[in-house]
Write a protein that holds these residues in place. Structure first.
Motif, short mmCIF file in Angstrom:
data_model
loop_
_atom_site.label_atom_id
_atom_site.label_comp_id
_atom_site.label_asym_id
_atom_site.label_seq_id
_atom_site.Cartn_x
_atom_site.Cartn_y
_atom_site.Cartn_z
N GLY A 170 0.79 -1.25 -0.10
CA GLY A 170 -0.02 0.17 0.00
C GLY A 170 0.74 1.21 -0.07
N THR A 171 0.02 2.29 -0.19
CA THR A 171 0.91 3.66 -0.21
C THR A 171 1.50 3.91 1.00
N ALA A 172 1.33 3.93 2.09
CA ALA A 172 1.99 4.21 3.54
C ALA A 172 3.35 3.53 3.56
N ALA A 173 3.39 2.42 3.01
CA ALA A 173 4.54 1.64 3.10
C ALA A 173 5.56 1.73 2.18
N THR A 174 4.98 2.50 1.05
CA THR A 174 6.03 2.77 -0.26
C THR A 174 6.48 4.16 -0.53
N THR A 175 5.62 5.19 0.59
CA THR A 175 6.36 6.54 0.34
C THR A 175 7.48 7.03 1.03
N THR A 176 7.89 6.15 2.05
CA THR A 176 8.99 6.44 2.84
C THR A 176 10.01 5.32 2.72
N THR A 177 11.30 5.52 2.97
CA THR A 177 12.17 4.28 2.74
C THR A 177 12.06 3.18 4.04
N ALA A 178 12.38 2.00 3.76
CA ALA A 178 12.38 0.91 4.88
C ALA A 178 13.11 1.34 6.01
N SER A 179 14.34 1.91 5.95
CA SER A 179 15.06 2.53 7.21
C SER A 179 14.17 3.50 8.07
N VAL A 180 13.45 4.26 7.37
CA VAL A 180 12.66 5.37 8.00
C VAL A 180 11.42 4.80 8.61
N ARG A 181 10.71 3.87 7.96
CA ARG A 181 9.59 3.04 8.43
C ARG A 181 10.09 2.32 9.67
N ARG A 182 11.30 1.69 9.57
CA ARG A 182 11.77 0.73 10.72
C ARG A 182 11.91 1.86 11.96
N THR A 183 12.65 2.90 11.53
CA THR A 183 12.80 3.72 12.76
C THR A 183 11.44 4.45 13.38
N LEU A 184 10.65 4.70 12.71
CA LEU A 184 9.31 5.04 13.03
C LEU A 184 8.55 3.95 13.81
N ALA A 185 8.79 2.64 13.54
CA ALA A 185 7.95 2.02 14.13
C ALA A 185 8.69 1.47 15.38
N HIS A 186 10.08 1.39 15.52
CA HIS A 186 10.78 1.30 16.59
C HIS A 186 10.27 2.27 17.48
N ARG A 187 10.34 3.40 17.21
CA ARG A 187 10.24 4.56 18.16
C ARG A 187 8.58 4.58 18.79
N ILE A 188 7.76 4.25 17.83
CA ILE A 188 6.45 4.08 18.34
C ILE A 188 6.00 2.70 19.14
N GLN A 189 6.50 1.81 18.80
CA GLN A 189 6.34 0.62 19.44
C GLN A 189 6.94 0.85 20.76
N ARG A 190 7.91 1.45 21.07
CA ARG A 190 8.71 1.48 22.28
C ARG A 190 7.73 2.57 23.13
N ASP A 191 7.13 3.65 22.54
CA ASP A 191 6.42 4.77 23.58
C ASP A 191 5.24 3.90 23.70
N ARG A 192 4.50 3.01 22.95
CA ARG A 192 3.29 2.28 23.43
C ARG A 192 3.31 1.37 24.41
N LEU A 193 4.85 0.47 24.29
CA LEU A 193 4.93 -0.34 25.44
C LEU A 193 5.25 0.32 26.68
N GLY A 194 5.92 1.42 26.70
CA GLY A 194 6.16 2.34 27.85
C GLY A 194 4.95 2.65 28.55
N GLU A 195 3.85 3.03 27.74
CA GLU A 195 2.51 3.68 28.26
C GLU A 195 1.87 2.71 29.05
N HIS A 196 2.07 1.05 28.69
CA HIS A 196 1.27 0.13 29.36
C HIS A 196 2.04 -0.89 30.12
N ALA A 197 3.42 -0.40 30.45
CA ALA A 197 4.37 -1.18 31.25
C ALA A 197 3.80 -1.23 32.54
#
Length: 197
Positions: A170-197
């Protein structure tokens, strides 16, 4: 979970981590360049982008001009955890592994792996992703009593996504590079886990 606006606070935390490991080499410098373009697409001022990225305002201006300065703002789905392209899932796995390592004060089996990623010694390949999955699974099994249930839930979702590759990213996965998407997902996942720890 519903999509949430990507905030300046989230961006600041993400970029602070990136600046710590910028010495890891060219890949992280490319990611930071992509992030500047992404933030410009949000309509953020060059002054704000310079402050968050730790780059001079003239350098930000040059990068924005070079990219045409007309990048469209990303879709809100760019920041939803429920995406299933490989770079996004790899970033989530990376964020989960780091969170496990910190929760266990460095005693996790995955600690050496995530430290190697942070230093640029390991990159995301099918082999290293499988290795990290095995280490995370082992940590979740060995330290079940010490880790929040949200960690296991996150891993189960990530694992299912990695086991069944998405055919149409889909579009969201192709408008940014793999490295950027990986970095965004990494940060957002950590934020979400921190909220529910």
């Amino acid at each position: 979970m519903a999509d949430e606006e990507f905030t300046e606070e989230q961006a600041g935390r993400m970029l602070a981590g990136m600046n710590e490991i910028i010495r890891a080499g060219e890949e992280m410098r490319k990611v930071r360049t992509e992030m500047i373009k992404l933030f410009a697409g949000f309509g953020w001022t060059q002054e704000k982008i310079a402050r968050l990225t730790g780059v001079s305002q003239p350098a930000v201006s040059k990068q924005v001009t070079k990219s045409g300065g007309d990048a469209a703002p990303p879709s809100p789905t760019t920041f939803s955890l429920d995406q299933y392209d490989a770079p996004w899932l790899e970033g989530r796995l990376w964020g989960l592994a780091e969170q496990i390592s910190e929760t266990l004060h460095g005693a996790a089996r995955c600690t050496h792996h995530v430290e190697a990623v942070a230093r640029g010694k390991k990159h995301f390949t099918p082999r290293t992703v499988d290795e990290l999955r095995r280490l995370v699974e082992e940590d979740l099994r060995l330290h079940r009593a010490d880790l929040p249930g949200s960690y296991r839930d996150a891993y189960d979702r990530i694992s299912r996504g990695l086991d069944v590759p998405l055919k149409n990213t889909g579009t969201a996965a192709t408008t940014t590079t793999a490295s950027v998407r990986r970095t965004l997902a990494h940060r957002i996942q950590r934020d979400r886990l921190g909220e529910h720890a």
